[in-house]
Design a protein around this motif. Structure first.
Motif, PDB file in Angstrom:
ATOM      1  N   VAL A  49       0.837  -1.204   0.000  1.00 31.55           N
ATOM      2  CA  VAL A  49       0.000   0.000   0.000  1.00 31.55           C
ATOM      3  C   VAL A  49       0.868   1.248   0.000  1.00 31.55           C
ATOM      4  O   VAL A  49       0.565   2.241  -0.690  1.00 31.55           O
ATOM      5  N   GLU A  50       1.961   1.220   0.731  1.00 34.17           N
ATOM      6  CA  GLU A  50       2.839   2.383   0.789  1.00 34.17           C
ATOM      7  C   GLU A  50       3.485   2.685  -0.556  1.00 34.17           C
ATOM      8  O   GLU A  50       3.776   3.837  -0.861  1.00 34.17           O
ATOM      9  N   ARG A  51       3.714   1.658  -1.380  1.00 30.54           N
ATOM     10  CA  ARG A  51       4.303   1.885  -2.703  1.00 30.54           C
ATOM     11  C   ARG A  51       3.319   2.539  -3.672  1.00 30.54           C
ATOM     12  O   ARG A  51       3.725   3.152  -4.655  1.00 30.54           O
ATOM     13  N   ALA A  52       2.025   2.389  -3.402  1.00 32.31           N
ATOM     14  CA  ALA A  52       0.981   3.053  -4.197  1.00 32.31           C
ATOM     15  C   ALA A  52       1.117   2.773  -5.688  1.00 32.31           C
ATOM     16  O   ALA A  52       1.126   3.676  -6.520  1.00 32.31           O
ATOM     17  N   TYR A  53       1.198   1.485  -6.044  1.00 33.30           N
ATOM     18  CA  TYR A  53       1.236   1.122  -7.459  1.00 33.30           C
ATOM     19  C   TYR A  53      -0.035   1.586  -8.152  1.00 33.30           C
ATOM     20  O   TYR A  53      -1.145   1.383  -7.643  1.00 33.30           O
ATOM     21  N   GLY A  55      -3.196   1.453 -10.232  1.00 33.43           N
ATOM     22  CA  GLY A  55      -4.099   0.355 -10.549  1.00 33.43           C
ATOM     23  C   GLY A  55      -4.280  -0.638  -9.429  1.00 33.43           C
ATOM     24  O   GLY A  55      -5.070  -1.571  -9.564  1.00 33.43           O
ATOM     25  N   HIS A  56      -3.576  -0.467  -8.300  1.00 38.50           N
ATOM     26  CA  HIS A  56      -3.693  -1.384  -7.171  1.00 38.50           C
ATOM     27  C   HIS A  56      -4.509  -0.737  -6.055  1.00 38.50           C
ATOM     28  O   HIS A  56      -4.558   0.489  -5.942  1.00 38.50           O
ATOM     29  N   PRO A  57      -5.163  -1.524  -5.197  1.00 38.63           N
ATOM     30  CA  PRO A  57      -5.967  -0.949  -4.111  1.00 38.63           C
ATOM     31  C   PRO A  57      -5.114  -0.118  -3.160  1.00 38.63           C
ATOM     32  O   PRO A  57      -3.930  -0.410  -2.934  1.00 38.63           O
ATOM     33  N   GLY A  58      -5.737   0.902  -2.584  1.00 32.05           N
ATOM     34  CA  GLY A  58      -5.048   1.738  -1.609  1.00 32.05           C
ATOM     35  C   GLY A  58      -5.518   1.532  -0.197  1.00 32.05           C
ATOM     36  O   GLY A  58      -4.988   2.134   0.739  1.00 32.05           O
ATOM     37  N   GLY A  59      -6.537   0.670  -0.019  1.00 31.64           N
ATOM     38  CA  GLY A  59      -7.108   0.433   1.297  1.00 31.64           C
ATOM     39  C   GLY A  59      -8.386  -0.368   1.172  1.00 31.64           C
ATOM     40  O   GLY A  59      -8.775  -0.776   0.073  1.00 31.64           O
ATOM     41  N   PRO A  60      -9.066  -0.626   2.288  1.00 25.80           N
ATOM     42  CA  PRO A  60     -10.295  -1.439   2.242  1.00 25.80           C
ATOM     43  C   PRO A  60     -11.410  -0.749   1.475  1.00 25.80           C
ATOM     44  O   PRO A  60     -11.612   0.465   1.594  1.00 25.80           O
ATOM     45  N   LEU A  61     -12.156  -1.550   0.696  1.00 25.43           N
ATOM     46  CA  LEU A  61     -13.229  -0.985  -0.123  1.00 25.43           C
ATOM     47  C   LEU A  61     -14.425  -0.562   0.711  1.00 25.43           C
ATOM     48  O   LEU A  61     -15.305   0.147   0.218  1.00 25.43           O
ATOM     49  N   SER A  62     -14.479  -0.990   1.956  1.00 26.35           N
ATOM     50  CA  SER A  62     -15.558  -0.528   2.838  1.00 26.35           C
ATOM     51  C   SER A  62     -15.548   0.986   2.966  1.00 26.35           C
ATOM     52  O   SER A  62     -16.592   1.605   3.181  1.00 26.35           O
ATOM     53  N   ASP A  63     -14.370   1.617   2.786  1.00 29.94           N
ATOM     54  CA  ASP A  63     -14.283   3.074   2.892  1.00 29.94           C
ATOM     55  C   ASP A  63     -15.155   3.747   1.837  1.00 29.94           C
ATOM     56  O   ASP A  63     -15.892   4.698   2.132  1.00 29.94           O
ATOM     57  N   GLY A  64     -15.072   3.281   0.593  1.00 29.02           N
ATOM     58  CA  GLY A  64     -15.872   3.877  -0.468  1.00 29.02           C
ATOM     59  C   GLY A  64     -17.353   3.648  -0.283  1.00 29.02           C
ATOM     60  O   GLY A  64     -18.179   4.529  -0.573  1.00 29.02           O
ATOM     61  N   LEU A  65     -17.724   2.476   0.205  1.00 33.20           N
ATOM     62  CA  LEU A  65     -19.132   2.187   0.463  1.00 33.20           C
ATOM     63  C   LEU A  65     -19.694   3.112   1.538  1.00 33.20           C
ATOM     64  O   LEU A  65     -20.805   3.647   1.405  1.00 33.20           O
ATOM     65  N   GLU A  66     -18.938   3.300   2.604  1.00 31.31           N
ATOM     66  CA  GLU A  66     -19.403   4.166   3.686  1.00 31.31           C
ATOM     67  C   GLU A  66     -19.625   5.586   3.202  1.00 31.31           C
ATOM     68  O   GLU A  66     -20.631   6.230   3.556  1.00 31.31           O
ATOM     69  N   VAL A  67     -18.688   6.098   2.382  1.00 31.55           N
ATOM     70  CA  VAL A  67     -18.820   7.461   1.874  1.00 31.55           C
ATOM     71  C   VAL A  67     -20.072   7.589   1.008  1.00 31.55           C
ATOM     72  O   VAL A  67     -20.848   8.554   1.139  1.00 31.55           O
ATOM     73  N   ALA A 289     -12.810  11.373   4.724  1.00 39.02           N
ATOM     74  CA  ALA A 289     -13.350  10.256   5.505  1.00 39.02           C
ATOM     75  C   ALA A 289     -12.329   9.149   5.703  1.00 39.02           C
ATOM     76  O   ALA A 289     -12.226   8.574   6.794  1.00 39.02           O
ATOM     77  N   ALA A 290     -11.562   8.821   4.668  1.00 39.02           N
ATOM     78  CA  ALA A 290     -10.671   7.655   4.708  1.00 39.02           C
ATOM     79  C   ALA A 290      -9.228   8.003   5.028  1.00 39.02           C
ATOM     80  O   ALA A 290      -8.417   7.093   5.254  1.00 39.02           O
ATOM     81  N   LYS A 291      -8.877   9.288   4.980  1.00 43.53           N
ATOM     82  CA  LYS A 291      -7.510   9.738   5.265  1.00 43.53           C
ATOM     83  C   LYS A 291      -6.498   9.196   4.251  1.00 43.53           C
ATOM     84  O   LYS A 291      -5.356   8.894   4.582  1.00 43.53           O
ATOM     85  N   ARG A 292      -6.915   9.068   3.000  1.00 45.17           N
ATOM     86  CA  ARG A 292      -6.020   8.622   1.938  1.00 45.17           C
ATOM     87  C   ARG A 292      -6.638   8.992   0.594  1.00 45.17           C
ATOM     88  O   ARG A 292      -7.850   9.271   0.514  1.00 45.17           O
ATOM     89  N   PRO A 293      -5.838   9.014  -0.489  1.00 45.63           N
ATOM     90  CA  PRO A 293      -6.395   9.337  -1.812  1.00 45.63           C
ATOM     91  C   PRO A 293      -7.348   8.247  -2.299  1.00 45.63           C
ATOM     92  O   PRO A 293      -7.193   7.073  -1.976  1.00 45.63           O
ATOM     93  N   MET A 294      -8.293   8.640  -3.125  1.00 45.62           N
ATOM     94  CA  MET A 294      -9.278   7.719  -3.684  1.00 45.62           C
ATOM     95  C   MET A 294      -8.682   7.004  -4.893  1.00 45.62           C
ATOM     96  O   MET A 294      -8.187   7.634  -5.824  1.00 45.62           O
ATOM     97  N   THR A 295      -8.722   5.674  -4.890  1.00 45.68           N
ATOM     98  CA  THR A 295      -8.213   4.874  -6.006  1.00 45.68           C
ATOM     99  C   THR A 295      -9.358   4.411  -6.902  1.00 45.68           C
ATOM    100  O   THR A 295     -10.542   4.641  -6.607  1.00 45.68           O
TER     101      THR A 295
END
Length: 393
Positions: A49-53, A55-67, A289-295
């Motif tokens: 996650v720290e490498r931020a490739y 096209g790769h996930p940046g965190g749990p998808l529950s974050d986007g659902l909650e938003v 909400a998620a404290k990270r960029p949206m992927t």
């Protein structure tokens, strides 16, 4: 009466209301949905996650659902509708299947998955519920292994490669050097790339394998100068599902040429620096909400939340069958400048693609000038005449 949204996520709980909106009128049915995800997901390992490739996930998808469910709570309340979302982590394919069966018995009307292709198929075959695929881009799920009740929010690999091929054509970069990794997934994705190259009349001048290895005898297989020497090309297309080789390829080629594919210029569903159609507001709300960029994966989850809300509003009194029928008929706003809908022949959500180098959005696809007899978005991914999915919806 108004009830505030709740957000309680406890690992392993079957029914956890992460977004619960009180109905404005008594008697509204609750649309229950369950998100099934891998337990201890290797894609979310901290160093990856720290490498931020790209096209790769940046965190749990529950974050986007909650938003998404937080954003739609007032619309749901006005319609007298209600959505309740639960989470079910699964460590194995069998556990994912069991989670789906348990969710159906508990009254779930929709399942959401962020699972490998085989797991997604096991879930879909175990229940009679619609399944929203949020994270797997495999073309097989839209083609030979398609299911009538499975809908795909994340773009397919074919959509990504078609978007890149259109962009190359629009810039007249027609001669390509293709570099392919050694994993089985890379082989499948390379075949998809070849289909897009053929579809848009591009030319592969050479195809070469690469390999990252600690064996000094194999170091030449990861040397960008050696791999990109000996051919004349307009662009280098790299297929690297892992992402490590692709990220170090731009500016290291023998010829001063652009890199596309999994490094350099990448086709994605979303990028946090997209600046049109209300996208900055979406990205800011997510980042707050998620404290990270949206992927791209977060956008797919956000769209799944909007789909649940749209379905609940369309049929606020249920029953489950009405909600299931409403999914395929949904017309959604994804902050991409056009209405989005699901394709009847493969369950894929039609959508524009964003071309990004990681710093900003360089272009969009469909590219200007690309035409289609019915919907230009169907120039991205398998079109209806290809008849790759044998199941009629």
């Amino acid at each position: 009466m108004r009830m505030r949204a709740t957000a309680s996520w406890l690992a392993g709980a079957w029914w956890m209301a992460v977004a619960l909106v009180a109905p404005a009128a008594a008697g509204a049915a609750v649309l229950k949905a369950t998100l099934i995800t891998p337990d201890d997901d290797p894609r979310l390992e901290r160093s990856r996650v720290e490498r931020a490739y790209l096209g790769h996930p940046g965190g749990p998808l529950s974050d986007g659902l909650e938003v998404a469910l937080e954003e739609t709570k007032f619309e749901l309340e006005a319609a007298g509708a209600e959505v309740a979302l639960a989470s079910a982590p699964a460590a194995t394919l069998e556990a994912a299947r069991a989670a789906a069966v348990a969710a159906e018995k508990s009254g779930a009307a929709v399942l959401l998955t962020d699972l490998p292709a085989e797991w997604t198929l096991a879930v879909a075959d175990a229940v009679k519920l619609p399944v929203l695929n949020l994270g797997d881009a495999s073309d097989r799920l839209r083609q030979q292994d398609c299911r009538a009740r499975v809908f795909h929010l994340i773009p397919s690999e074919r959509m990504r490669s078609d978007a890149l091929a259109q962009t190359l054509v629009s810039r007249k970069w027609s001669k390509l050097l293709l570099l392919v990794g050694g994993s089985p997934q890379d082989a499948l994705r390379a075949a998809t790339v070849q289909a897009s190259i053929k579809r848009y009349g591009l030319q592969v001048v050479a195809s070469k394998p690469f390999k990252l290895s600690a064996d000094p005898r194999e170091r030449d297989l990861a040397n960008p100068l050696l791999l990109t020497a000996g051919n004349n090309y307009d662009a280098v297309w790299v297929v690297d599902s892992d992402g490590e080789f692709a990220r170090m390829l731009p500016y290291r080629t023998v010829l001063p040429r652009p890199v596309v594919g999994d490094g350099g210029l990448v086709a994605l569903a979303w990028h946090a620096q997209f600046e049109r159609y209300g996208a900055p507001q979406v990205s800011r709300r997510f980042a707050k909400a998620a404290k990270r960029p949206m992927t791209a994966q977060d956008w797919a989850a956000w769209m799944a939340g909007k789909t649940l809300a749209a379905v609940a509003i369309a049929a606020p009194k249920g029953p489950n069958a009405a909600w299931a029928q409403a999914i395929g008929k949904s017309t959604l706003d994804g902050s991409k400048g056009t209405s989005l809908s699901f394709r009847a022949w493969d369950g894929q959500l039609r959508q524009p693609m964003l071309l990004t180098d990681g710093q900003g959005v360089i272009a969009q696809a469909p590219a200007e000038g690309v035409l289609h007899p019915r919907n230009v978005l169907d120039t991205l991914g398998a079109d209806a005449p290809e008849k790759l999915c044998p199941i009629a919806r």
